[in-house]
Design an enzyme around this catalytic site. Structure first.
Site, PDB file in Angstrom:
ATOM      1  NE  ARG A   1      -2.970   0.351   3.297  1.00  0.00           N
ATOM      2  CZ  ARG A   1      -2.360   0.725   4.440  1.00  0.00           C
ATOM      3  NH1 ARG A   1      -1.805   1.911   4.554  1.00  0.00           N
ATOM      4  NH2 ARG A   1      -2.319  -0.102   5.464  1.00  0.00           N
TER       5      ARG A   1
ATOM      6  CE1 TYR B   1     -12.752  14.158 -16.419  1.00  0.00           C
ATOM      7  CE2 TYR B   1     -12.746  13.810 -14.047  1.00  0.00           C
ATOM      8  CZ  TYR B   1     -12.956  13.333 -15.325  1.00  0.00           C
ATOM      9  OH  TYR B   1     -13.364  12.048 -15.512  1.00  0.00           O
TER      10      TYR B   1
ATOM     11  CG  ASP C   1      -5.907  17.906 -14.432  1.00  0.00           C
ATOM     12  OD1 ASP C   1      -5.150  17.322 -15.243  1.00  0.00           O
ATOM     13  OD2 ASP C   1      -7.012  17.444 -14.090  1.00  0.00           O
TER      14      ASP C   1
ATOM     15  CE  LYS D   1      -9.469  10.299 -18.719  1.00  0.00           C
ATOM     16  NZ  LYS D   1      -9.663  11.577 -18.039  1.00  0.00           N
TER      17      LYS D   1
HETATM   18  C1  LIG Z   1      -9.993  11.932 -16.816  1.00  0.00           C
HETATM   19  C2  LIG Z   1      -9.525  13.161 -16.166  1.00  0.00           C
HETATM   20  C3  LIG Z   1      -9.359  13.228 -14.766  1.00  0.00           C
HETATM   21  C4  LIG Z   1      -9.712  12.060 -13.859  1.00  0.00           C
HETATM   22  O1  LIG Z   1      -8.904  10.953 -14.091  1.00  0.00           O
HETATM   23  P1  LIG Z   1      -9.357   9.435 -13.750  1.00  0.00           P
HETATM   24  O2  LIG Z   1      -8.116   8.660 -14.047  1.00  0.00           O
HETATM   25  O3  LIG Z   1     -10.520   9.116 -14.629  1.00  0.00           O
HETATM   26  O4  LIG Z   1      -9.729   9.414 -12.309  1.00  0.00           O
HETATM   27  C5  LIG Z   1      -8.880  14.395 -14.228  1.00  0.00           C
HETATM   28  N1  LIG Z   1      -8.588  15.467 -14.996  1.00  0.00           N
HETATM   29  C6  LIG Z   1      -8.751  15.444 -16.334  1.00  0.00           C
HETATM   30  C7  LIG Z   1      -8.408  16.663 -17.131  1.00  0.00           C
HETATM   31  C8  LIG Z   1      -9.224  14.299 -16.969  1.00  0.00           C
HETATM   32  O5  LIG Z   1      -9.385  14.292 -18.294  1.00  0.00           O
END
Ligand SMILES: *Cc1c(COP(=O)(O)O)cnc(C)c1O
Length: 393
Positions: free
Chosen positions: A59, A112, A184, A209
């Site tokens: 963990r 997001y 982000d 992504k």
């Molecule tokens: C998809 C996404 C997230 C969240 O990510 P997950 O892996 O689905 O939890 C956060 N910020 C952006 C810009 C995203 O496209």
């Protein structure tokens, strides 16, 4: 950092991989073991105290996961990195680790969807004050920051309307107010944009992504100032949102081709955006690589490429969306983005499904909007596919 003596492609391939990973294997092994045995209690204690490197319990840390953390650390050129089970875990663990009742967050309306939910619903439950500004109103963001700010949280370009924020300007304002600045960087990726080089304190990623790039593993990362990453790690370790070693392996495998995928996706998105401008069925095209995009100048100065994602409006609103999406032959109709396949989605059914049509309109998201995540296919095929789907309207 010395790593930046090499180019981003070399870093994507090699970063983290040169450390000893066991035996003579050239590839990072997937270590599924939950625990690590020590015959010597003294050594066990010194690993537990962090005086000696090693692993104790899955963990907390894991050898495969550590390689993933090192690769993203080097790609973003940060002091330190930690990982999480998903992108949302990277974001929520960062916010929860650094905030407490009475603290204040300044952010924008266009984050997001999941992040927006944390700001609008969950942080207020814990007595954290959240101020969400009009996304590209830099003056408003600066004035809200000036009223007191512990975290300035930004995202650029935004999803799905591709708005662009001036990271240098806003970081300066945030840090002058004593805030930690968090960005982000999921949509841009470290190939197109390095917020830490612009002075930002922490970068968060959904590795699900573009980093992984194959839509087959969930993961997240937090990269930046050592003292802050340490606090996020300490919280995540207890909170338990640990990245799985098999997911770490798949993400690492994807990240070795990040630079060539992003080059291709940048080029495909640019060509698609330019092509759509001439289509009578299309009302507007949102892509920072277009010269008349309102954020083009800022994007040109802080990004090396304009990214693989764009959005466009269809004449005929949601009826047109209903016909257009199933007519596409070389595109998944799906909620994710950043994969090798082209993906189309309607924000009304994906990122902003929780909102009413009026709320979406207030966010500048018309019912006829299509989010288009360019894949790595041949551009002639992507354009032919769009043309035939638009002809079907
Ligand atoms: C998809 C996404 C997230 C969240 O990510 P997950 O892996 O689905 O939890 C956060 N910020 C952006 C810009 C995203 O496209």
């Amino acid at each position: 950092m010395t790593e930046n003596a090499t180019g981003p492609g070399t870093r994507a391939v090699w970063a983290g991989e040169q450390r000893a990973t066991g035996g003579d294997a050239t590839q990072t092994p997937v270590v599924h073991s939950v625990s690590y045995g020590y015959a010597d209690v003294e050594q066990w204690m010194s690993v537990a105290r962090g005086e000696e490197s090693g692993h104790i319990y899955g963990r907390n840390t894991n050898p495969t996961v550590s390689v993933f953390e090192e690769k993203i650390r080097v790609l973003e050129d940060g002091e330190a990195a930690t990982s999480t089970s998903t992108g949302m875990a990277a974001i929520s663990n960062t916010l929860h680790a650094l905030l407490a009742p009475g603290k204040r967050v300044v952010s924008v309306k266009d984050t997001y969807g999941g992040t927006n939910r944390i700001f609008s619903q969950y942080l207020p439950q814990y007595g954290v004050d959240v101020s969400l500004c009009e996304t590209t109103d830099h003056d408003q963001i600066e004035s809200e920051v000036g009223r007191g700010c512990d975290i300035l949280y930004l995202e650029t370009p935004t999803n799905p309307t591709l708005k662009v924020l001036d990271l240098g300007r806003l970081t300066e304002a945030g840090q002058a107010a004593g805030a930690v600045v968090v960005v982000d960087n999921t949509v841009a990726t470290p190939i197109n944009q390095n917020p830490l080089a612009l002075g930002v304190d922490l970068v968060v990623h959904s590795a699900t992504k573009y980093l992984g790039g194959h839509a087959d593993a969930l993961g997240g990362a937090v990269v930046g100032r050592d003292d802050l990453v340490e606090r996020v790690y300490a919280y995540r370790e207890i909170n338990g949102a640990t990245l799985d070693p098999m997911a770490a392996y798949l993400l690492l495998r994807g990240m070795k081709t990040l630079h060539i995928r992003i080059e291709r996706q940048n080029a495909n998105a640019q060509a698609v955006a330019e092509h759509l401008l001439s289509k009578p069925e299309v009302t507007a095209v949102h892509y920072p690589g277009l010269p008349d995009h309102p954020g083009h100048e800022i994007a040109s100065s802080q990004m090396r490429g304009f990214g693989g994602m764009l959005s466009f409006g269809l004449r005929g609103e949601f009826d047109a969306v209903r016909k257009f999406i199933p007519a596409m032959k070389h595109a998944h109709a799906a909620a994710n983005l950043g994969a090798v396949e082209t993906i189309v989605a309607a924000p009304a059914t994906s990122s902003h499904v929780e909102c009413t049509a009026e709320e979406r309109a207030a966010l500048g998201i018309p019912e006829g909007l299509i989010r288009y995540s360019a894949g790595i296919e041949d551009i002639a095929d992507l354009i032919a596919d769009l043309d035939q789907a638009l002809d079907a309207l």
